[in-house]
Design an enzyme around this catalytic site. Structure first.
Site, mmCIF file in Angstrom:
data_model
loop_
_atom_site.group_PDB
_atom_site.id
_atom_site.type_symbol
_atom_site.label_atom_id
_atom_site.label_comp_id
_atom_site.label_asym_id
_atom_site.label_seq_id
_atom_site.Cartn_x
_atom_site.Cartn_y
_atom_site.Cartn_z
ATOM 1 N N ARG A 1 0.843 -1.208 0.000
ATOM 2 C CA ARG A 1 0.000 0.000 0.000
ATOM 3 C C ARG A 1 0.869 1.247 0.000
ATOM 4 N NH1 ARG A 1 -3.811 -3.480 3.096
ATOM 5 N NH2 ARG A 1 -2.628 -3.244 5.021
ATOM 6 N N PHE B 1 -11.681 -4.515 -5.924
ATOM 7 C CA PHE B 1 -11.704 -5.413 -4.766
ATOM 8 C C PHE B 1 -11.152 -4.656 -3.550
ATOM 9 C CE2 PHE B 1 -10.706 -7.814 -8.642
ATOM 10 C CZ PHE B 1 -11.794 -8.666 -8.737
ATOM 11 N N ASP C 1 -6.599 -6.021 -6.375
ATOM 12 C CA ASP C 1 -6.273 -6.779 -5.161
ATOM 13 C C ASP C 1 -7.389 -7.789 -4.884
ATOM 14 O OD1 ASP C 1 -5.222 -7.656 -2.766
ATOM 15 O OD2 ASP C 1 -5.968 -5.956 -1.607
ATOM 16 N N CYS D 1 -3.113 -13.484 -3.979
ATOM 17 C CA CYS D 1 -2.864 -13.910 -2.596
ATOM 18 C C CYS D 1 -3.071 -15.409 -2.422
ATOM 19 C CB CYS D 1 -3.737 -13.132 -1.613
ATOM 20 S SG CYS D 1 -5.513 -13.365 -1.863
#
Length: 400
Positions: free
Chosen positions: A214, A230, A301, A341
């Site tokens: 971030r 997202f 994301d 992820c």
């Protein structure tokens, strides 16, 4: 404490011998002695060579989770305090500990246990039967260790409501450990304030693993039009806003997430700059393209599209689609921040999927940065499951 000994088949235990912590059911040749699921057992190779001690669970494909390489080591208070102290000392060296993951399961040699610290609150998640029996002790030792550094914990909440517990033969559970407290916790990260809902938010309430990623996005966003897909509770969008973006649109399919994101925008005085909408990203991106919308920065994301090895093919299609759409929404020379992820979507496959998306979109990519998860989520080599987050920043150029 059980007295059983697990004997591996000849030629098995390669991951364990390379440094991993798991022994699968098909690697076990025999078990000598009696045990109950969750008991500590001794592990030996086919020829009797001692490999250590761990928890056994006959209902799990992960038959044994190792706690130590020493067969004579008792898993007692001294041992557990040592594990907890080392986990905390490591965090103090590598991250801002105001909010961080304090215990990351296998990577901290406490298999199956995750503990996140949000300001003065701990959120625990227990995913294995053996460690579940010890979680109360471990959390107490953790609170005492933090107190030695002047960190007072006002409450602990358990989020053991992940479906993976069923694979261990365990029930899903969430609730307070100790006295109840206000579960809306205010934290600050990279200069951005967030309300974290530790009771009903996703996973443990907030994704601490993207902390450095971030921050990496901030420097791209000054004066920019930004699309954050997202967005969950708005974390990337708010980092763009606080960095001086002209306008940010955050998109998520969860009404609860969007409501929380708006609350977070208000908390940071960014409601005029950062806008949130509840929509399906796969449906919205083609609509934005048709309307002629273009952005300086697009952030992708998504949740883990590949939650098992069998779902990887479908996941590849999903990642390819959103990256293709994201690239088409960028102005020439704009920046794409994109991640996966899922540890089943390894780095090589993810990179290949992005490259295919760029080919289909007729775009050229210049890699700016590559990151993994923040260091409070350490990657233990040989324990592949501990490496899951891949994060790229590209400059996206039209073919000329």
């Amino acid at each position: 404490m059980g007295t059983a000994t697990v004997i591996l088949k000849k030629g098995e235990g390669r991951s364990l011998k390379a440094g991993g912590l798991w022994i699968y059911d098909n690697e076990v040749g025999s078990v000598m002695g009696s045990f109950a699921d969750g008991d500590m057992v001794i592990v030996r190779d086919f020829d009797g060579y001692p490999l250590g001690r761990g928890f056994i669970n006959s209902r799990s494909k992960i038959r044994v989770r190792m706690m130590t390489r020493r067969v004579e080591q008792e898993i007692d208070e001294t041992f557990l305090r040592m594990r907890v102290r080392r986990a905390w000392e490591y965090r103090k060296r590598v991250v801002d500990t105001s909010s961080c993951r304090v215990i990351f399961g296998e990577a901290d040699f406490l298999p199956g246990l995750v503990v996140d610290k949000f300001a003065d609150v701990l959120v625990a998640q227990s995913l294995a039967l053996g460690i579940d029996r010890l979680k109360g002790q471990i959390l107490q030792y953790l609170k005492e260790t933090l107190a030695e550094d002047g960190v007072a914990i006002r409450g602990v909440y358990e989020r053991s409501d992940a479906k993976v517990r069923k694979q261990e033969g365990m029930e899903l559970y969430k609730g307070f450990i100790g006295e109840p407290f206000d579960t809306d916790v205010l934290i600050e990260e990279n200069g951005v304030k967030y309300h974290v809902d530790v009771r009903d938010g996703q996973k443990t309430g907030f994704f601490l693993d993207q902390k450095n990623n971030r921050r990496a996005v901030q420097k791209l966003c000054k004066g920019a039009r930004v699309l954050d897909c997202f967005t969950h509770t708005g974390s990337f969008a708010l980092n763009a806003g606080i960095a001086g973006a002209e306008h940010v649109l955050g998109v998520d399919a969860s009404e609860l997430g969007v409501a929380q994101a708006r609350k977070n925008a208000e908390q940071n005085g960014l409601s005029d700059v950062v806008e949130f909408t509840c929509a399906d990203v796969f449906e919205l991106l083609p609509e934005l393209e048709q309307r002629g919308e273009r952005y300086d920065v697009v952030i992708l994301d998504p949740p883990a599209f590949a939650k098992s090895r069998s779902s990887v093919k479908n996941a590849v299609r999903g990642y390819r689609e959103i990256n293709l759409r994201g690239m088409k929404l960028l102005k020439d020379g704009g920046f794409l921040a994109t991640c996966s992820c899922s540890h089943f979507m390894d780095q090589e496959l993810f990179a290949r999927t992005i490259r295919q998306a760029a080919d289909h979109a007729h775009r050229r990519l210049r890699q700016v940065e590559f990151h993994t998860q923040a260091p409070d989520h350490p990657i233990l080599w040989a324990a592949d499951e501990s490496y899951y987050l891949k994060f790229y920043i590209f400059q996206v150029c039209k073919e000329k």
